[in-house]
Design a protein around this motif. Sequence first.
Motif, mmCIF file in Angstrom:
data_model
loop_
_atom_site.group_PDB
_atom_site.id
_atom_site.type_symbol
_atom_site.label_atom_id
_atom_site.label_comp_id
_atom_site.label_asym_id
_atom_site.label_seq_id
_atom_site.Cartn_x
_atom_site.Cartn_y
_atom_site.Cartn_z
ATOM 1 N N ILE A 146 2.362 -40.625 61.521
ATOM 2 C CA ILE A 146 3.292 -39.519 61.257
ATOM 3 C C ILE A 146 2.534 -38.305 60.739
ATOM 4 C CG2 ILE A 146 5.210 -38.772 59.799
ATOM 5 C CD1 ILE A 146 6.289 -41.703 60.071
ATOM 6 N N LEU A 147 1.609 -38.500 59.814
ATOM 7 C CA LEU A 147 0.830 -37.374 59.297
ATOM 8 C C LEU A 147 -0.040 -36.750 60.380
ATOM 9 C CD1 LEU A 147 1.960 -38.236 56.584
ATOM 10 C CD2 LEU A 147 -0.295 -37.858 55.619
ATOM 11 N N THR A 148 -0.612 -37.569 61.246
ATOM 12 C CA THR A 148 -1.389 -37.049 62.372
ATOM 13 C C THR A 148 -0.485 -36.215 63.274
ATOM 14 O OG1 THR A 148 -2.941 -38.890 62.304
ATOM 15 C CG2 THR A 148 -2.752 -37.701 64.405
ATOM 16 N N HIS A 149 0.711 -36.724 63.518
ATOM 17 C CA HIS A 149 1.694 -36.015 64.340
ATOM 18 C C HIS A 149 2.040 -34.657 63.728
ATOM 19 C CE1 HIS A 149 5.247 -35.182 66.717
ATOM 20 N NE2 HIS A 149 6.002 -35.251 65.642
ATOM 21 N N LEU A 150 2.343 -34.637 62.436
ATOM 22 C CA LEU A 150 2.692 -33.384 61.770
ATOM 23 C C LEU A 150 1.517 -32.407 61.785
ATOM 24 C CD1 LEU A 150 4.738 -34.816 58.762
ATOM 25 C CD2 LEU A 150 5.620 -33.727 60.846
ATOM 26 N N GLY A 151 0.311 -32.922 61.644
ATOM 27 C CA GLY A 151 -0.875 -32.076 61.713
ATOM 28 C C GLY A 151 -1.062 -31.452 63.080
ATOM 29 N N ARG A 152 -0.592 -32.139 64.086
ATOM 30 C CA ARG A 152 -0.694 -31.627 65.462
ATOM 31 C C ARG A 152 0.104 -30.334 65.631
ATOM 32 N NH1 ARG A 152 -3.227 -31.393 69.851
ATOM 33 N NH2 ARG A 152 -2.386 -32.212 71.776
ATOM 34 N N PHE A 153 1.241 -30.225 64.934
ATOM 35 C CA PHE A 153 2.014 -28.977 64.989
ATOM 36 C C PHE A 153 1.166 -27.811 64.480
ATOM 37 C CE2 PHE A 153 5.892 -31.805 64.292
ATOM 38 C CZ PHE A 153 6.318 -31.720 65.594
ATOM 39 N N MET A 154 0.440 -28.054 63.382
ATOM 40 C CA MET A 154 -0.400 -26.996 62.820
ATOM 41 C C MET A 154 -1.567 -26.681 63.758
ATOM 42 S SD MET A 154 1.154 -26.018 60.184
ATOM 43 C CE MET A 154 0.025 -25.063 59.197
ATOM 44 N N GLN A 155 -2.159 -27.722 64.309
ATOM 45 C CA GLN A 155 -3.294 -27.537 65.218
ATOM 46 C C GLN A 155 -2.887 -26.718 66.435
ATOM 47 O OE1 GLN A 155 -4.557 -31.128 67.135
ATOM 48 N NE2 GLN A 155 -6.538 -30.290 67.730
ATOM 49 N N LEU A 156 -1.804 -27.121 67.094
ATOM 50 C CA LEU A 156 -1.379 -26.436 68.318
ATOM 51 C C LEU A 156 -0.910 -25.010 68.073
ATOM 52 C CD1 LEU A 156 0.522 -29.367 70.074
ATOM 53 C CD2 LEU A 156 -1.644 -28.318 70.812
ATOM 54 N N SER A 157 -0.391 -24.749 66.865
ATOM 55 C CA SER A 157 0.133 -23.412 66.562
ATOM 56 C C SER A 157 -0.880 -22.549 65.816
ATOM 57 C CB SER A 157 1.416 -23.525 65.735
ATOM 58 O OG SER A 157 1.117 -23.999 64.428
ATOM 59 N N GLY A 158 -2.102 -23.008 65.710
ATOM 60 C CA GLY A 158 -3.113 -22.231 64.991
ATOM 61 C C GLY A 158 -2.748 -22.022 63.535
ATOM 62 N N GLY A 159 -2.063 -22.998 62.949
ATOM 63 C CA GLY A 159 -1.692 -22.929 61.534
ATOM 64 C C GLY A 159 -0.450 -22.119 61.240
ATOM 65 N N THR A 160 0.293 -21.714 62.264
ATOM 66 C CA THR A 160 1.471 -20.861 62.043
ATOM 67 C C THR A 160 2.771 -21.632 61.898
ATOM 68 O OG1 THR A 160 1.923 -20.542 64.408
ATOM 69 C CG2 THR A 160 0.393 -18.970 63.338
ATOM 70 N N PHE A 161 2.763 -22.942 62.176
ATOM 71 C CA PHE A 161 4.005 -23.717 62.101
ATOM 72 C C PHE A 161 4.553 -23.672 60.684
ATOM 73 C CE2 PHE A 161 6.483 -27.582 61.398
ATOM 74 C CZ PHE A 161 7.381 -27.501 62.444
ATOM 75 N N ALA A 162 5.838 -23.341 60.553
ATOM 76 C CA ALA A 162 6.504 -23.299 59.245
ATOM 77 C C ALA A 162 7.879 -23.917 59.377
ATOM 78 C CB ALA A 162 6.627 -21.856 58.753
ATOM 79 N N LEU A 163 8.266 -24.674 58.368
ATOM 80 C CA LEU A 163 9.550 -25.356 58.346
ATOM 81 C C LEU A 163 10.253 -25.046 57.042
ATOM 82 C CD1 LEU A 163 11.438 -27.637 59.578
ATOM 83 C CD2 LEU A 163 10.145 -29.209 58.128
ATOM 84 N N GLU A 164 11.503 -24.618 57.133
ATOM 85 C CA GLU A 164 12.324 -24.366 55.948
ATOM 86 C C GLU A 164 13.555 -25.253 56.009
ATOM 87 O OE1 GLU A 164 13.683 -20.274 55.796
ATOM 88 O OE2 GLU A 164 11.989 -19.689 57.048
ATOM 89 N N THR A 165 13.868 -25.903 54.919
ATOM 90 C CA THR A 165 15.116 -26.648 54.834
ATOM 91 C C THR A 165 16.175 -25.700 54.311
ATOM 92 O OG1 THR A 165 13.987 -28.730 54.433
ATOM 93 C CG2 THR A 165 16.294 -28.615 53.780
ATOM 94 N N GLU A 166 17.259 -25.565 55.051
ATOM 95 C CA GLU A 166 18.331 -24.656 54.665
ATOM 96 C C GLU A 166 19.375 -25.350 53.802
ATOM 97 O OE1 GLU A 166 19.342 -23.235 58.599
ATOM 98 O OE2 GLU A 166 18.010 -21.517 58.336
ATOM 99 N N SER A 167 19.715 -26.589 54.145
ATOM 100 C CA SER A 167 20.661 -27.356 53.341
ATOM 101 C C SER A 167 20.484 -28.831 53.664
ATOM 102 C CB SER A 167 22.111 -26.929 53.619
ATOM 103 O OG SER A 167 22.477 -27.277 54.940
ATOM 104 N N ALA A 168 20.956 -29.685 52.762
ATOM 105 C CA ALA A 168 20.865 -31.124 52.994
ATOM 106 C C ALA A 168 22.084 -31.802 52.383
ATOM 107 C CB ALA A 168 19.584 -31.682 52.377
#
Length: 130
Positions: A50-72
Amino acid sequence: MSAIDVVGQYGAAMAAGDMEALAATFHADAVWHQPGANQVSGDHVGPDAILTHLGRFMQLSGGTFALETESATESGSLVSATVRFRAQREGHEDLDQHGVDVFRVADGRIAEVWLMSEDQEAEDRFWGTA
């Protein structure tokens, strides 16, 4: 600890970039279900995968991937979080979408995660194929 508290710990670890704390929020056999038909789609099992997978988002986006939680919200062992995620990738239209992440918590850890985005086809185009 309630399910929403566990997911809150996950979110705090993600925001801080604390990979050790992030890994600790997942069961040893946790499953992350990534939808779509792109190079990051599929099931990822266990904290390391899972951590490798999440790191892939950063790798492919050149570190621009951002996630905000709006509500839960929670219902027993399930937590539903509305999110906004953004990324940039050279040669692709910017990704800026809302979605819903659903977590199943068991024994104080995340056991399963399902993701839904508002436009899966656009997300597939953005992440592309390997």
